[in-house]
Write a protein that holds these residues in place. Sequence first.
Motif, PDB file in Angstrom:
ATOM      1  N   LYS A  86       0.836  -1.216   0.000  1.00 23.56           N
ATOM      2  CA  LYS A  86       0.000   0.000   0.000  1.00 23.56           C
ATOM      3  C   LYS A  86       0.861   1.253   0.000  1.00 23.56           C
ATOM      4  CE  LYS A  86      -4.054  -2.083   0.633  1.00 23.56           C
ATOM      5  NZ  LYS A  86      -4.964  -2.255  -0.482  1.00 23.56           N
ATOM      6  N   ALA A 256      -4.501   2.006   5.257  1.00 22.02           N
ATOM      7  CA  ALA A 256      -5.062   1.409   4.039  1.00 22.02           C
ATOM      8  C   ALA A 256      -5.376  -0.078   4.215  1.00 22.02           C
ATOM      9  CB  ALA A 256      -4.108   1.625   2.864  1.00 22.02           C
ATOM     10  N   LYS A 258      -6.050  -1.631   6.953  1.00 18.69           N
ATOM     11  CA  LYS A 258      -7.177  -1.780   7.880  1.00 18.69           C
ATOM     12  C   LYS A 258      -8.486  -1.407   7.177  1.00 18.69           C
ATOM     13  CE  LYS A 258      -4.387  -0.907  12.026  1.00 18.69           C
ATOM     14  NZ  LYS A 258      -4.090   0.051  13.098  1.00 18.69           N
ATOM     15  N   ALA A 259      -8.429  -0.356   6.365  1.00 19.04           N
ATOM     16  CA  ALA A 259      -9.648   0.149   5.715  1.00 19.04           C
ATOM     17  C   ALA A 259     -10.219  -0.823   4.694  1.00 19.04           C
ATOM     18  CB  ALA A 259      -9.365   1.497   5.065  1.00 19.04           C
ATOM     19  N   ASP A 260      -9.362  -1.502   3.937  1.00 18.01           N
ATOM     20  CA  ASP A 260      -9.916  -2.324   2.840  1.00 18.01           C
ATOM     21  C   ASP A 260     -10.084  -3.804   3.192  1.00 18.01           C
ATOM     22  OD1 ASP A 260      -7.428  -3.472   2.708  1.00 18.01           O
ATOM     23  OD2 ASP A 260      -7.094  -3.043   0.591  1.00 18.01           O
ATOM     24  N   GLY A 261      -9.915  -4.133   4.474  1.00 16.40           N
ATOM     25  CA  GLY A 261     -10.172  -5.512   4.885  1.00 16.40           C
ATOM     26  C   GLY A 261      -8.973  -6.446   4.785  1.00 16.40           C
ATOM     27  N   THR A 262      -7.871  -5.965   4.219  1.00 17.86           N
ATOM     28  CA  THR A 262      -6.683  -6.817   4.093  1.00 17.86           C
ATOM     29  C   THR A 262      -6.188  -7.260   5.470  1.00 17.86           C
ATOM     30  OG1 THR A 262      -6.016  -5.542   2.158  1.00 17.86           O
ATOM     31  CG2 THR A 262      -4.341  -6.949   3.135  1.00 17.86           C
TER      32      THR A 262
END
Length: 282
Positions: A86, A256, A258-262
Motif C-alpha cells: 500500500k 489502508a 485496515k480500511a480495505d479488509g486486508t
Amino acid sequence: MPSITTRHFIQTAGTLLAGLVLVACGKQEPPAPAASAPATAASAPAPAAKVYVVGTDAAYAPFESQNEKAEIVGFDIDVAKAVAQKAGIEVKFLNTPWEGIFNSLNQGDRDLLISAITITPERRQTMDFSTPYFDAQQLIAVMKDSKIAKFADLKKLKVGVQNGTTGDEVITKLQGKDSGNIKRFESTPLALKELEGGGVDAVVADNGVVVHYVNNNSDLKFKTISDASFATEQYGLAVKKGNAELLEKINKGLVAVKADGTYAQIYTKYFGAPPAPGAAAK
Ligand code: ARG
C-alpha cells in the motif's frame, strides 16, 4: 573491435547519465551497476528502487518464524508486506536476534522492525513507532499439573522469559531486579523448552506465542494462566528515531490495510477469527 568500443561508450554514457539523474534528484542511492543498466543512450535507466530492510526475530510463531525452506513467514510478515504494498515501497526481511534488534535500527543495518514489538514509553525514547497494529498481553505457561494459579504465585519461583522482553519486565517487577530466580533466554522457544525440561516453574511471554506453542505441543503437557494485573500491550513497527518519512509511509499503509479488509483477512488467517471491534487491529 569497433562494436565493443561503441557499446562501452554507450554504457559509460548511460552510467554517467544515471549518475546525473541521481544527483539531480538529490537521491542517496548508488547508481545501478553498469551491467544491469540498459545500454541505450536514448532512455536513461531508472534508478533502482530502494529496498527497505526489515529486521525480525523469527523465532516467535505465529508472528514470525522460519519455515522448512528457511523463509521468514508469519502474521507480522504478511502485515508488513501488505503495508509495504500500500505504501508503494519494497521490503525484504532479515532474521535478526532480539538481542541487538533495536541497535540494528540505530546502526542503519535495518530500516524497519516488525517483531511483535510492544510499544513502551521507554522504547519510544530510542526509536519511533507506527500506530499500533496488534493488541497483546502477557500470559503464563506452566505444566498441566502445576499448582500455580496466578501471577503473584510466581514471586519466589523459577521463571523463564526471553531476555529484554515485556515478559522480562513484568517478572522483574514482581521478583525484584536482583532476583536469582529469573532465567533469561535469547528466544521464547528456548524458555518454553526449559519449562518442559523442568528447569523453570513457569514462562511469562506474549499471549499469542504462548497459546500457539501450547496448542502445537502434541502431548498437551502445558496449561496457560492469565492474570488481571497484566496490562494491555500494543505492537508497533519501529523505525530509526527521526525517520519521519518512512514512518509516514508505514502509517498510511496501515490505515489502508485496515480500511480495505486486508488486515482483517490476515488476522483471520492466523487467529481463526476477525479482530475484535475496537482493537488496535481495527
Ligand atoms: N512483545 C514483547 C516485547 O516487545 C516480546 C516480543 C518478542 N518478539 C520476538 N520476535 N521475539 O518485549
